[in-house]
Structure formats: structure tokens, C-alpha cells
Write a protein that holds these residues in place. Structure first.
Motif, PDB file in Angstrom:
ATOM      1  N   ALA A  95     104.950 -20.284 126.218  1.00  0.00           N
ATOM      2  CA  ALA A  95     103.859 -20.526 125.071  1.00  0.00           C
ATOM      3  C   ALA A  95     103.202 -21.472 125.132  1.00  0.00           C
ATOM      4  CB  ALA A  95     105.012 -20.907 123.724  1.00  0.00           C
ATOM      5  N   LYS A  96     103.306 -22.527 126.043  1.00  0.00           N
ATOM      6  CA  LYS A  96     102.351 -23.694 126.415  1.00  0.00           C
ATOM      7  C   LYS A  96     101.545 -23.084 127.652  1.00  0.00           C
ATOM      8  CE  LYS A  96     105.637 -27.757 125.447  1.00  0.00           C
ATOM      9  NZ  LYS A  96     105.898 -28.863 126.060  1.00  0.00           N
ATOM     10  N   LEU A  97     101.984 -22.259 128.369  1.00  0.00           N
ATOM     11  CA  LEU A  97     101.102 -21.613 129.424  1.00  0.00           C
ATOM     12  C   LEU A  97      99.995 -20.904 128.578  1.00  0.00           C
ATOM     13  CD1 LEU A  97     100.997 -21.880 132.435  1.00  0.00           C
ATOM     14  CD2 LEU A  97     102.058 -19.562 132.691  1.00  0.00           C
ATOM     15  N   ARG A  98     100.477 -19.947 127.510  1.00  0.00           N
ATOM     16  CA  ARG A  98      99.427 -19.025 126.680  1.00  0.00           C
ATOM     17  C   ARG A  98      98.390 -19.812 126.188  1.00  0.00           C
ATOM     18  NH1 ARG A  98     103.286 -16.621 123.962  1.00  0.00           N
ATOM     19  NH2 ARG A  98     103.331 -15.147 125.114  1.00  0.00           N
ATOM     20  N   ASP A  99      98.903 -21.107 125.529  1.00  0.00           N
ATOM     21  CA  ASP A  99      97.944 -22.149 124.900  1.00  0.00           C
ATOM     22  C   ASP A  99      96.841 -22.648 126.033  1.00  0.00           C
ATOM     23  OD1 ASP A  99      99.141 -21.680 122.481  1.00  0.00           O
ATOM     24  OD2 ASP A  99     100.388 -23.395 122.750  1.00  0.00           O
ATOM     25  N   GLU A 100      97.328 -22.915 127.302  1.00  0.00           N
ATOM     26  CA  GLU A 100      96.508 -23.661 128.027  1.00  0.00           C
ATOM     27  C   GLU A 100      95.526 -22.350 128.561  1.00  0.00           C
ATOM     28  OE1 GLU A 100      94.614 -25.838 130.952  1.00  0.00           O
ATOM     29  OE2 GLU A 100      95.821 -26.390 129.118  1.00  0.00           O
ATOM     30  N   LEU A 101      96.074 -21.265 128.684  1.00  0.00           N
ATOM     31  CA  LEU A 101      94.991 -20.060 129.162  1.00  0.00           C
ATOM     32  C   LEU A 101      93.865 -19.995 128.118  1.00  0.00           C
ATOM     33  CD1 LEU A 101      94.171 -17.479 130.749  1.00  0.00           C
ATOM     34  CD2 LEU A 101      95.859 -16.136 129.204  1.00  0.00           C
ATOM     35  N   HIS A 102      94.273 -19.936 126.814  1.00  0.00           N
ATOM     36  CA  HIS A 102      93.215 -19.690 125.871  1.00  0.00           C
ATOM     37  C   HIS A 102      92.302 -20.960 125.694  1.00  0.00           C
ATOM     38  CE1 HIS A 102      92.096 -19.440 121.200  1.00  0.00           C
ATOM     39  NE2 HIS A 102      91.232 -18.791 122.160  1.00  0.00           N
ATOM     40  N   LYS A 146      88.922 -13.849 137.045  1.00  0.00           N
ATOM     41  CA  LYS A 146      90.112 -13.652 137.579  1.00  0.00           C
ATOM     42  C   LYS A 146      90.684 -14.600 138.374  1.00  0.00           C
ATOM     43  CE  LYS A 146      91.030  -9.753 139.831  1.00  0.00           C
ATOM     44  NZ  LYS A 146      91.439  -8.334 139.920  1.00  0.00           N
ATOM     45  N   CYS A 147      89.883 -15.170 139.404  1.00  0.00           N
ATOM     46  CA  CYS A 147      90.096 -15.628 140.625  1.00  0.00           C
ATOM     47  C   CYS A 147      89.991 -17.425 139.832  1.00  0.00           C
ATOM     48  CB  CYS A 147      89.051 -16.012 141.501  1.00  0.00           C
ATOM     49  SG  CYS A 147      88.972 -14.136 142.387  1.00  0.00           S
ATOM     50  N   ASP A 148      89.222 -17.460 138.811  1.00  0.00           N
ATOM     51  CA  ASP A 148      89.169 -18.979 138.391  1.00  0.00           C
ATOM     52  C   ASP A 148      90.264 -19.313 137.566  1.00  0.00           C
ATOM     53  OD1 ASP A 148      86.651 -19.127 139.156  1.00  0.00           O
ATOM     54  OD2 ASP A 148      85.669 -19.012 137.360  1.00  0.00           O
ATOM     55  N   VAL A 200      97.550 -21.697 138.286  1.00  0.00           N
ATOM     56  CA  VAL A 200      98.621 -22.170 139.438  1.00  0.00           C
ATOM     57  C   VAL A 200      98.525 -23.714 139.607  1.00  0.00           C
ATOM     58  CG1 VAL A 200      98.706 -22.439 142.164  1.00  0.00           C
ATOM     59  CG2 VAL A 200      98.489 -19.983 140.884  1.00  0.00           C
ATOM     60  N   THR A 201      97.506 -24.250 139.395  1.00  0.00           N
ATOM     61  CA  THR A 201      97.159 -25.941 139.519  1.00  0.00           C
ATOM     62  C   THR A 201      97.999 -26.309 138.417  1.00  0.00           C
ATOM     63  OG1 THR A 201      95.114 -25.539 140.674  1.00  0.00           O
ATOM     64  CG2 THR A 201      95.809 -27.675 139.618  1.00  0.00           C
ATOM     65  N   TYR A 202      97.852 -25.693 137.173  1.00  0.00           N
ATOM     66  CA  TYR A 202      98.439 -26.144 135.745  1.00  0.00           C
ATOM     67  C   TYR A 202     100.072 -26.247 136.043  1.00  0.00           C
ATOM     68  CZ  TYR A 202      99.785 -26.708 130.983  1.00  0.00           C
ATOM     69  OH  TYR A 202     100.241 -27.079 129.589  1.00  0.00           O
ATOM     70  N   ILE A 203     100.490 -25.251 136.502  1.00  0.00           N
ATOM     71  CA  ILE A 203     102.106 -25.215 136.617  1.00  0.00           C
ATOM     72  C   ILE A 203     102.590 -26.026 137.605  1.00  0.00           C
ATOM     73  CG2 ILE A 203     103.849 -23.599 137.182  1.00  0.00           C
ATOM     74  CD1 ILE A 203     102.308 -21.197 136.281  1.00  0.00           C
ATOM     75  N   ARG A 204     101.865 -26.324 138.857  1.00  0.00           N
ATOM     76  CA  ARG A 204     102.192 -27.195 139.896  1.00  0.00           C
ATOM     77  C   ARG A 204     102.182 -28.604 139.473  1.00  0.00           C
ATOM     78  NH1 ARG A 204      98.567 -26.165 143.348  1.00  0.00           N
ATOM     79  NH2 ARG A 204      97.550 -28.152 143.022  1.00  0.00           N
ATOM     80  N   ALA A 231     109.067 -24.958 137.437  1.00  0.00           N
ATOM     81  CA  ALA A 231     108.826 -23.446 137.100  1.00  0.00           C
ATOM     82  C   ALA A 231     108.184 -22.678 138.445  1.00  0.00           C
ATOM     83  CB  ALA A 231     107.939 -23.146 136.021  1.00  0.00           C
ATOM     84  N   LEU A 232     107.963 -23.462 139.501  1.00  0.00           N
ATOM     85  CA  LEU A 232     107.438 -22.829 140.773  1.00  0.00           C
ATOM     86  C   LEU A 232     108.411 -21.703 141.061  1.00  0.00           C
ATOM     87  CD1 LEU A 232     106.050 -25.948 142.430  1.00  0.00           C
ATOM     88  CD2 LEU A 232     104.599 -23.993 141.230  1.00  0.00           C
ATOM     89  N   PRO A 233     108.174 -20.821 141.821  1.00  0.00           N
ATOM     90  CA  PRO A 233     109.015 -19.661 142.190  1.00  0.00           C
ATOM     91  C   PRO A 233     110.220 -20.338 143.093  1.00  0.00           C
ATOM     92  CG  PRO A 233     106.684 -18.864 142.784  1.00  0.00           C
ATOM     93  CD  PRO A 233     106.519 -20.592 142.088  1.00  0.00           C
TER      94      PRO A 233
END
Length: 363
Positions: free
Chosen positions: A268-275, A320-322, A328-332, A338-340
Motif C-alpha cells: 500500500a505504501k509503495l502504491r502511494d509512493e508510485l502515485h 519505465k526506467c525512471d 528500487v531506491t525507495y525500497i532500499r 523487503a529487498l529480495p
């Protein structure tokens, strides 16, 4: 007026130079008018040298007479030969001027079509493709007619005209069989243009190669690939083999980003950050977007798929690249857990225990 005296050569030279100067004056006037008048600019670009050729040959042909070389039989024969050559040059130069003038006229329309963006871009590209092919066909027909006129300017050829017409059916069949691949490509080119299956600047995928249609002729298609290479294919390839056309009904393309992360990722937080991120990215067309969990993989990771719409395929690729780099930066930085990670079973005093290891720890 036909001059029959050798002393009149200076008149011929002055006439030729005068006609060239008239064309030069017209060229300068059109060049100035071309700053505001597109047709004048294209006429100067295409018709300058053909106009010089027509002016010089026409002036020479009008003033020249076979008697200008002298009155002897040999000199008159030479004059007749020169007169025949001038007739051929006149036909050739006029044909050159007509073809180039037709290109200048159509370039005015093509320039306006290039500027069309948005919803009308697809129709504009279709018209550009059709105009390009039609004017090539018209140029070929004009040249063939000119060649026929040049041949029939010889009395010997005119005398053989009846025999040639009588054998036209057999000759046509022989030529048709010999030129079957070329004719097939020409028909395929017209089929592609007028069926709207392929247009200039279309984004296509051929043999896993992504690129844009840079040139579409009656015999071949030039595909400009993403790395600036050129893939040249016969037109018949596109009528006999499947290919992907990403801009068949519109230029809008959906960019897709896949991320494979650990189960602990906060979707959910990742979805909000994408938007939040794509709202500030000018490549997003403000229409469609989503982020979903699309798969659970056998290696213990989950697959996230982010979709964002863009105006065209180049924008979709950059978007797509952006987005991939940002997520990736946000998750890290915010959710390193949550990294693999891959789960393995390790024996510990007779009991299996679950431990964690990152992909970098497996070496």
C-alpha cells in the motif's frame, strides 16, 4: 526563330545566358518569399537545378538550327544530330522539372502533417505514408512516359511501333515473370499504405527488434532501431510475416515495471509512493496507473507490476526506467528488509531452523 548562319552563335550564347539569368532572378525572388511562403521555399529546394537545365536547353533549342554548323552535307548532318540530342535533352529536363515540382508541392502538405500531434497524429502519419508512395509511383510513371517519348522521337523506332505493339502481350508476359519479385514488392507497398497496416513513424517490433518506421518505399522498409541501427526489410516481409505494431490505433503506450521483492514489502505504501512520483513526472500522461501483486514465485519472492500510461513509446520507455530507478531506491532506503531474500533450511542441533540470506551472501 531558327538561325541558319554560323555567325549567329553569339546570339545563341546570349540567349542561353539570358534564360539562365532569368531563372536566377526568379530563384532569388522565391528565396526571399520562402521565408514566409512554404511552397516558394520548397520550389527553390527542388526545382533550382531542373529549372536551370530547362531554361538553358529550351533557349538553345529555340535558337539553334542545323545550318549553324555550315552548309556542307557533313555539317548539316552534324547539325541534325545535335538537333536530335537537344530534343532528347528537352524531354529529359522537362521531366526532371515536373517530377521535382510535384515533390515540392507534396512537401508543403507533408510539412503540415508532421506538425500534427495528439489524436490526429495517427491519421496524419497514414496520409504521409500514402502521399510518399503515390508520388513515387507518379514519378515512375512520368519517367516511363518520358522514356517512351524519347524513343519515339527516332524515326526508326516509330516505324517499328506497329510490330512492338503486336508483340506487347508476349513481351509483357516475359517481363512480368522476370520482374515478379519486384512487382510483388511494389504491390505489397501499396497494400500496406492504403490498408493502413503500416505508416511512417509507426513503432513496430520485428524479429524481437524494436524500432520506428523511418522510410517506406515501394520495394523496401527502413526500420530505425532503438540503438540507431537501421534494419532494411523488403516490403513483402510485412505482408507475409507477423509483426507487432504498437501505434496501430493510437500512440498511447502503457509502461510496465516488474519488481521482485520479499513478502515483507508494504504494498500500500509503495502504491502511494508510485502515485506521488508519477504525478511529478512530465512523461506520465495523467491517465492510467496502478500497482498490483501479480505473482508469487517459486523462489519465495512476490512480483509487483506497476503500470503507467504515456503519450508514446519513447516516453513510455523513459518513464519505465525512471519509475524502476525510483522504486528500487525507495525500497532500499526505506524498507531494506523487503529487498529480495531467499529462505533456506539449516540444521541446528537436530532441528531445522529458518534463516535468511540475501542474494549477495550466497557466494
Amino acid at each position: 526563330m531558327t538561325v541558319q548562319s554560323p555567325s549567329d552563335w553569339p546570339i545563341l550564347i546570349v540567349s542561353v545566358i539570358g534564360s539562365i539569368l532569368v531563372v536566377e532572378v526568379a530563384r532569388r525572388i522565391l528565396s526571399r518569399a520562402g521565408r514566409k511562403w512554404a511552397l516558394a521555399r520548397h520550389l527553390v529546394e527542388h526545382c533550382t537545378w531542373p529549372a536551370f537545365a530547362v531554361a538553358a536547353v529550351a533557349a538553345f533549342n529555340v535558337v539553334f538550327g542545323p545550318g549553324m554548323f555550315g552548309d556542307t552535307q557533313q555539317e548539316r548532318s552534324l547539325g541534325s544530330t545535335v538537333d536530335q540530342v537537344l530534343a532528347l535533352l528537352t524531354i529529359a529536363s522537362v521531366t526532371w522539372l515536373i517530377v521535382q515540382a510535384s515533390y515540392a508541392l507534396t512537401d508543403v502538405v507533408l510539412d503540415r502533417l508532421v506538425l500534427v500531434q495528439g489524436e490526429g497524429n495517427r491519421r496524419a502519419r497514414r496520409i504521409r505514408t500514402q502521399i510518399g508512395l503515390v508520388r513515387r509511383v507518379a514519378a515512375a510513371v512520368i519517367i516511363v512516359i518520358a522514356l517512351g517519348a524519347m524513343l519515339f522521337s527516332f524515326p526508326q523506332v516509330r516505324a517499328l511501333g506497329a510490330g512492338l505493339l503486336a508483340s506487347a502481350g508476349i513481351a509483357g508476359a516475359v517481363v512480368g515473370i522476370a520482374a515478379q519479385p519486384t512487382l510483388g514488392n511494389m504491390l505489397a507497398g501499396l497494400q500496406l499504405a492504403f490498408s493502413d497496416a503500416l505508416r511512417l513513424d509507426d513503432v513496430v517490433v520485428v524479429n524481437n527488434e524494436w524500432g520506428r518506421i523511418e522510410e517506406l518505399t515501394l520495394t523496401y522498409v527502413v526500420l530505425r532501431l532503438w540503438d540507431e541501427r537501421r534494419l532494411v526489410l523488403p516490403v513483402s516481409y510485412f505482408t507475409q510475416n507477423p509483426f507487432e505494431n504498437w501505434t496501430r490505433h493510437g500512440s498511447q503506450v502503457v509502461a510496465v515495471v516488474h519488481l521482485r521483492v520479499d513478502w515483507s514489502v508494504p504494498v500500500a505504501k509503495l502504491r502511494d509512493e508510485l502515485h506521488r512520483y508519477i504525478q511529478g513526472n512530465p512523461l506520465w500522461d495523467q491517465k492510467d496507473w496502478t500497482l498490483q501483486v501479480t505473482d508469487v514465485q517459486k523462489n519465495g519472492l512476490i512480483e509487483l507490476r506497476a503500470l503507467m500510461s504515456a503519450a508514446d513509446s519513447p516516453s513510455a520507455w523513459d518513464l519505465k526506467c525512471d519509475v524502476r530507478e525510483h522504486l528500487v531506491t525507495y525500497i532500499r532506503e526505506n524498507y531494506p528488509d523487503a529487498l529480495p531474500r531467499f529462505r533456506v533450511e539449516m540444521p541446528d542441533e537436530g532441528r531445522p531452523a529458518a534463516t535468511w540470506s540475501t542474494p549477495g551472501d550466497r557466494g
